[in-house]
Design an enzyme around this catalytic site. Structure first.
Site, short mmCIF file in Angstrom:
data_model
loop_
_atom_site.label_atom_id
_atom_site.label_comp_id
_atom_site.label_asym_id
_atom_site.label_seq_id
_atom_site.Cartn_x
_atom_site.Cartn_y
_atom_site.Cartn_z
N GLU A 16 19.28 -45.10 82.02
CA GLU A 16 19.38 -43.47 82.72
C GLU A 16 20.18 -44.04 83.47
O GLU A 16 21.95 -42.95 82.79
CB GLU A 16 18.59 -42.78 82.78
CG GLU A 16 17.21 -41.77 82.03
CD GLU A 16 16.57 -41.33 82.60
OE1 GLU A 16 15.70 -41.31 81.55
OE2 GLU A 16 16.36 -40.77 83.84
N GLU A 57 9.41 -47.81 84.12
CA GLU A 57 9.76 -46.01 85.03
C GLU A 57 10.95 -46.83 85.76
O GLU A 57 11.89 -46.15 85.08
CB GLU A 57 8.99 -45.54 85.54
CG GLU A 57 8.25 -44.66 84.99
CD GLU A 57 8.54 -43.78 83.98
OE1 GLU A 57 10.01 -43.28 84.25
OE2 GLU A 57 7.84 -42.89 83.16
N1 ATP Z 1 25.17 -38.58 77.29
C1 ATP Z 1 24.04 -38.33 76.28
N2 ATP Z 1 25.02 -37.96 75.22
C2 ATP Z 1 23.90 -37.88 74.42
N3 ATP Z 1 22.37 -37.95 74.05
C3 ATP Z 1 22.19 -37.54 76.02
C4 ATP Z 1 22.99 -38.18 76.56
N4 ATP Z 1 21.62 -37.91 78.00
C5 ATP Z 1 21.27 -37.61 77.88
N5 ATP Z 1 21.29 -37.46 76.26
C6 ATP Z 1 19.81 -36.98 75.80
O1 ATP Z 1 18.75 -36.25 76.92
C7 ATP Z 1 18.03 -36.66 76.65
C8 ATP Z 1 17.33 -36.31 78.18
O2 ATP Z 1 18.49 -37.32 78.97
P1 ATP Z 1 18.03 -37.95 80.90
O3 ATP Z 1 19.00 -38.19 81.12
O4 ATP Z 1 17.76 -35.76 81.26
O5 ATP Z 1 17.03 -37.72 81.45
P2 ATP Z 1 15.32 -37.74 80.44
O6 ATP Z 1 14.54 -37.85 79.39
O7 ATP Z 1 15.42 -36.09 81.24
O8 ATP Z 1 15.04 -37.85 82.11
P3 ATP Z 1 14.40 -37.57 84.18
O9 ATP Z 1 13.34 -37.07 83.08
O10 ATP Z 1 13.82 -38.69 84.21
O11 ATP Z 1 15.37 -36.84 83.77
C9 ATP Z 1 17.73 -38.13 76.31
O12 ATP Z 1 17.25 -39.14 76.13
C10 ATP Z 1 18.81 -37.79 75.47
O13 ATP Z 1 18.03 -38.26 73.91
#
Ligand code: ATP
Length: 116
Positions: free
Chosen positions: A70, A63
């Site tokens: 991220e 994690e």
């Molecule tokens: N810059 C980006 N370009 C394209 N897709 C993205 C981008 N950033 C995030 N994503 C997509 O959105 C999803 C969620 O991203 P995010 O950064 O919110 O992480 P998360 O999985 O929600 O983590 P957390 O719950 O810890 O915030 C990623 O798994 C990816 O598929």
């Protein structure tokens, strides 16, 4: 020696920062407390304790690494990018694989003891 102490301090800062900002890490902490409680209640062998603690520690490590990926991706771009999506989804996939395997191993350890 000073360099090693600093590295250790930065690593601890990373863990504390992760705990403060990542809801999944807090969920894993909660789950770890439940699993350790269940393990004490069930009574595990030394080898089983070794496996359970390894799985719990591994989950935290995965994690933390996922959170690091991220952040690096967001540092590179906050615009939509296919590679950014793939990087985050691959890291999240690694966490999911480890969580699934951990859950399977947990069931293999606990279920026979509860059904005895
Ligand atoms: N810059 C980006 N370009 C394209 N897709 C993205 C981008 N950033 C995030 N994503 C997509 O959105 C999803 C969620 O991203 P995010 O950064 O919110 O992480 P998360 O999985 O929600 O983590 P957390 O719950 O810890 O915030 C990623 O798994 C990816 O598929």
């Amino acid at each position: 020696m000073r360099k090693y102490i600093d590295s250790f301090r930065y690593a601890l800062e990373g863990i504390v920062h992760g705990m403060k900002t990542e809801k999944h890490l807090r969920f894993h902490l909660f789950s770890a407390i439940i699993v350790i409680g269940l393990s004490m209640w069930t009574g595990l062998s030394q080898t089983e304790w070794f496996i359970v603690l390894l799985l719990i520690g591994g989950m935290f490590a995965f994690e933390l690494m996922n959170a690091a990926v991220e952040r690096v991706v967001d540092l590179v771009t906050t615009d939509y990018a296919l590679l950014a999506k793939q990087a985050k989804d691959l890291a999240a996939g690694a966490v999911l694989v480890y969580a699934f395997v951990s859950a399977c191993i947990g069931l293999i350890i606990f279920i026979p003891k509860w059904w005895r």
